[in-house]
Scaffold this motif. Structure first.
Motif, PDB file in Angstrom:
ATOM      1  N   THR A   7      -9.157 -63.643  82.743  1.00  0.00           N
ATOM      2  CA  THR A   7      -8.515 -63.218  83.985  1.00  0.00           C
ATOM      3  C   THR A   7      -7.005 -63.343  83.837  1.00  0.00           C
ATOM      4  O   THR A   7      -6.506 -64.403  83.447  1.00  0.00           O
ATOM      5  N   ILE A  24       1.319 -58.088  85.422  1.00  0.00           N
ATOM      6  CA  ILE A  24       0.071 -57.587  84.833  1.00  0.00           C
ATOM      7  C   ILE A  24      -1.122 -58.327  85.426  1.00  0.00           C
ATOM      8  O   ILE A  24      -1.201 -59.562  85.373  1.00  0.00           O
ATOM      9  N   ASP A  25      -2.060 -57.588  86.004  1.00  0.00           N
ATOM     10  CA  ASP A  25      -3.338 -58.112  86.482  1.00  0.00           C
ATOM     11  C   ASP A  25      -4.455 -57.425  85.700  1.00  0.00           C
ATOM     12  O   ASP A  25      -4.438 -56.204  85.543  1.00  0.00           O
ATOM     13  N   LEU A  26      -5.413 -58.219  85.231  1.00  0.00           N
ATOM     14  CA  LEU A  26      -6.535 -57.631  84.489  1.00  0.00           C
ATOM     15  C   LEU A  26      -7.704 -58.606  84.503  1.00  0.00           C
ATOM     16  O   LEU A  26      -7.506 -59.818  84.381  1.00  0.00           O
ATOM     17  N   ASP A  27      -8.908 -58.071  84.667  1.00  0.00           N
ATOM     18  CA  ASP A  27     -10.135 -58.858  84.589  1.00  0.00           C
ATOM     19  C   ASP A  27     -10.994 -58.314  83.459  1.00  0.00           C
ATOM     20  O   ASP A  27     -11.209 -57.102  83.368  1.00  0.00           O
ATOM     21  N   ILE A  34     -12.461 -53.832  76.277  1.00  0.00           N
ATOM     22  CA  ILE A  34     -11.321 -53.137  76.872  1.00  0.00           C
ATOM     23  C   ILE A  34     -10.370 -52.743  75.755  1.00  0.00           C
ATOM     24  O   ILE A  34      -9.956 -53.580  74.954  1.00  0.00           O
ATOM     25  N   ILE A  36      -6.637 -51.192  74.947  1.00  0.00           N
ATOM     26  CA  ILE A  36      -5.321 -50.984  75.532  1.00  0.00           C
ATOM     27  C   ILE A  36      -4.570 -49.991  74.658  1.00  0.00           C
ATOM     28  O   ILE A  36      -4.380 -50.224  73.460  1.00  0.00           O
ATOM     29  N   THR A 219     -13.815 -49.990  79.157  1.00  0.00           N
ATOM     30  CA  THR A 219     -12.637 -49.741  79.984  1.00  0.00           C
ATOM     31  C   THR A 219     -11.456 -49.435  79.086  1.00  0.00           C
ATOM     32  O   THR A 219     -11.305 -50.042  78.021  1.00  0.00           O
ATOM     33  N   VAL A 221      -7.195 -49.154  79.197  1.00  0.00           N
ATOM     34  CA  VAL A 221      -5.971 -49.456  79.925  1.00  0.00           C
ATOM     35  C   VAL A 221      -4.827 -48.728  79.232  1.00  0.00           C
ATOM     36  O   VAL A 221      -4.656 -48.860  78.017  1.00  0.00           O
ATOM     37  N   ILE A 228       0.800 -51.713  83.683  1.00  0.00           N
ATOM     38  CA  ILE A 228      -0.426 -50.940  83.545  1.00  0.00           C
ATOM     39  C   ILE A 228      -0.277 -49.689  84.390  1.00  0.00           C
ATOM     40  O   ILE A 228      -0.205 -49.768  85.625  1.00  0.00           O
ATOM     41  N   GLN A 231      -5.905 -47.587  84.533  1.00  0.00           N
ATOM     42  CA  GLN A 231      -7.061 -48.214  83.895  1.00  0.00           C
ATOM     43  C   GLN A 231      -8.321 -47.729  84.578  1.00  0.00           C
ATOM     44  O   GLN A 231      -8.322 -47.357  85.753  1.00  0.00           O
TER      45      GLN A 231
END
Length: 267
Positions: A7, A24-27, A34, A36, A219, A221, A228, A231
């Motif tokens: 997280t 930056i927010d990402l789960d 994922i 990128i 996913t 991104v 980001i 995504q």
């Protein structure tokens, strides 16, 4: 606590006054892959180094399996943890770099063994057995006793992957693992990564291999300028991007038809 393997919340990082990562927010869910993507200089590699606390954050938090990485709560503030605590959490994240960073004086087997023996205090016999199993997993059983100089770049990178797996991480971080390889050596490394994804390994992969992302990622991104931009599910982002900037980048790689418009964002 969070049910995610990884997280990220509000990650910020600047060097010499230049913002490299901005909020930056990402789960990352357990077992999720994922990828990128984005242009060079967009902050992708710095993001991985901040996740692993190889670079300290200016703001934000990273949680792996619900635990803070590199910091602890002290009242209403976060304080940086010592090397021992940080190393304990960092072990949960295997890191594979662009360069292989193998110890040149050690054999492939010894390179894979060294972490479990010196850090996890595994008996050498047990570490050696596990290392041979991992080298077999990446297709290098017959090269166990060779030194890095006797191996191709692709073989060295597969040893580096086995070395990271030897620490039994819950998350694998890959920083453009094929970018330093000759084109004919890329396929074997990507095949190892496909097998890890098929086995359910949680993976965060910075890559310029768009075909690999399309095939393996859950996913995708797209990052540029430290943020980001977009995504979503791999098939959507790579075939029907909603951001004109993502579409422009994919056209430049030959992934998206020059005539394909960006999709309208869903309400």
């Amino acid at each position: 606590m969070t049910g995610d393997a990884l997280t990220l919340r509000g990650l910020r990082k600047a060097f010499h006054g230049n913002t490299i990562l901005d909020s930056i927010d990402l789960d990352v869910a357990p077992g999720e892959v994922i990828c990128i993507i984005g242009p060079s200089g967009g902050g992708k590699s710095t993001l991985l180094r901040c996740i692993n606390h190889l670079e300290p954050l200016d703001a934000g938090i990273v949680l792996v399996d619900g635990e803070l990485v590199g910091y602890a709560v002290d009242g209403e503030h976060l304080v940086e943890t010592g090397d021992r605590q940080t190393s304990r959490i960092r072990r949960r994240m295997g890191m594979v770099f662009q360069q292989f960073n193998l110890f040149p004086h050690l054999t492939a087997l010894e390179n894979v063994m060294i972490g479990p023996v010196t850090v996890l205090r595994q008996p050498r016999r047990e570490a050696g057995k596990n290392a041979r199993t991992l080298l077999d997993r990446v297709g290098l059983r017959q090269h166990a006793d060779k030194h890095p100089a006797q191996l191709s770049g692709g073989q060295q990178q597969r040893v580096a992957i086995a070395r990271a797996l030897a620490m039994n991480p819950s998350v694998m971080l890959f920083d453009e693992p094929t970018s330093a390889l000759d084109p004919e050596l890329v396929g074997d490394v990507l095949q190892v990564m496909r097998s890890l994804a098929d086995a359910g390994m949680t993976m965060l992969v910075v890559t310029h291999e768009i075909a690999f992302a399309k095939e393996v990622a859950d996913t995708v991104v797209f990052m540029e300028g430290g943020v980001i931009v977009e995504q979503g599910p791999a098939a959507q982002v790579l075939s029907r991007p909603t951001s004109p900037r993502t579409a422009s980048f994919l056209r430049s790689t030959g992934t998206l038809s020059p005539l394909a418009p960006a999709s309208e964002p869903q309400p």
